[in-house]
Design a protein around this motif. Structure first.
Motif, mmCIF file in Angstrom:
data_model
loop_
_atom_site.group_PDB
_atom_site.id
_atom_site.type_symbol
_atom_site.label_atom_id
_atom_site.label_comp_id
_atom_site.label_asym_id
_atom_site.label_seq_id
_atom_site.Cartn_x
_atom_site.Cartn_y
_atom_site.Cartn_z
ATOM 1 N N SER A 190 0.826 -1.205 0.000
ATOM 2 C CA SER A 190 0.000 0.000 0.000
ATOM 3 C C SER A 190 0.862 1.258 0.000
ATOM 4 O O SER A 190 0.501 2.265 -0.613
ATOM 5 N N TRP A 191 2.005 1.226 0.684
ATOM 6 C CA TRP A 191 2.920 2.371 0.666
ATOM 7 C C TRP A 191 3.466 2.586 -0.734
ATOM 8 O O TRP A 191 3.610 3.719 -1.197
ATOM 9 N N THR A 238 0.795 4.171 -2.733
ATOM 10 C CA THR A 238 0.614 5.564 -2.314
ATOM 11 C C THR A 238 1.647 6.470 -2.950
ATOM 12 O O THR A 238 1.313 7.538 -3.480
ATOM 13 N N ILE A 248 1.189 9.532 -5.659
ATOM 14 C CA ILE A 248 1.768 10.856 -5.419
ATOM 15 C C ILE A 248 2.652 11.260 -6.586
ATOM 16 O O ILE A 248 2.630 12.414 -7.036
#
Length: 57
Positions: free
Chosen positions: A3-4, A7, A11
């Motif tokens: 998930s990081w 993310t 971004i």
């Protein structure tokens, strides 16, 4: 951890669209590193499970 990676990828895409080249490059680099770390951990986990004799789910 995946998930990081997603993310930071989002971004990076948003920053690239808005024209922030440095921020987009940094976020894409972090996303790439996290993705490969996740991939290595997945492979290690699969090999460890195979050695123990457990079937994958």
């Amino acid at each position: 951890m995946l998930s990081w990676s997603l993310t930071f990828l989002i971004i990076a895409i948003i920053a690239a669209v808005l024209g922030f080249g440095g921020v987009a490059g940094a976020a894409a680099g972090i996303a790439k590193i996290l993705f490969f770390v996740f991939l290595v951990l997945l492979i290690v986990s699969a090999v460890a499970g195979a050695v123990r004799g457990k079937k994958p789910m």
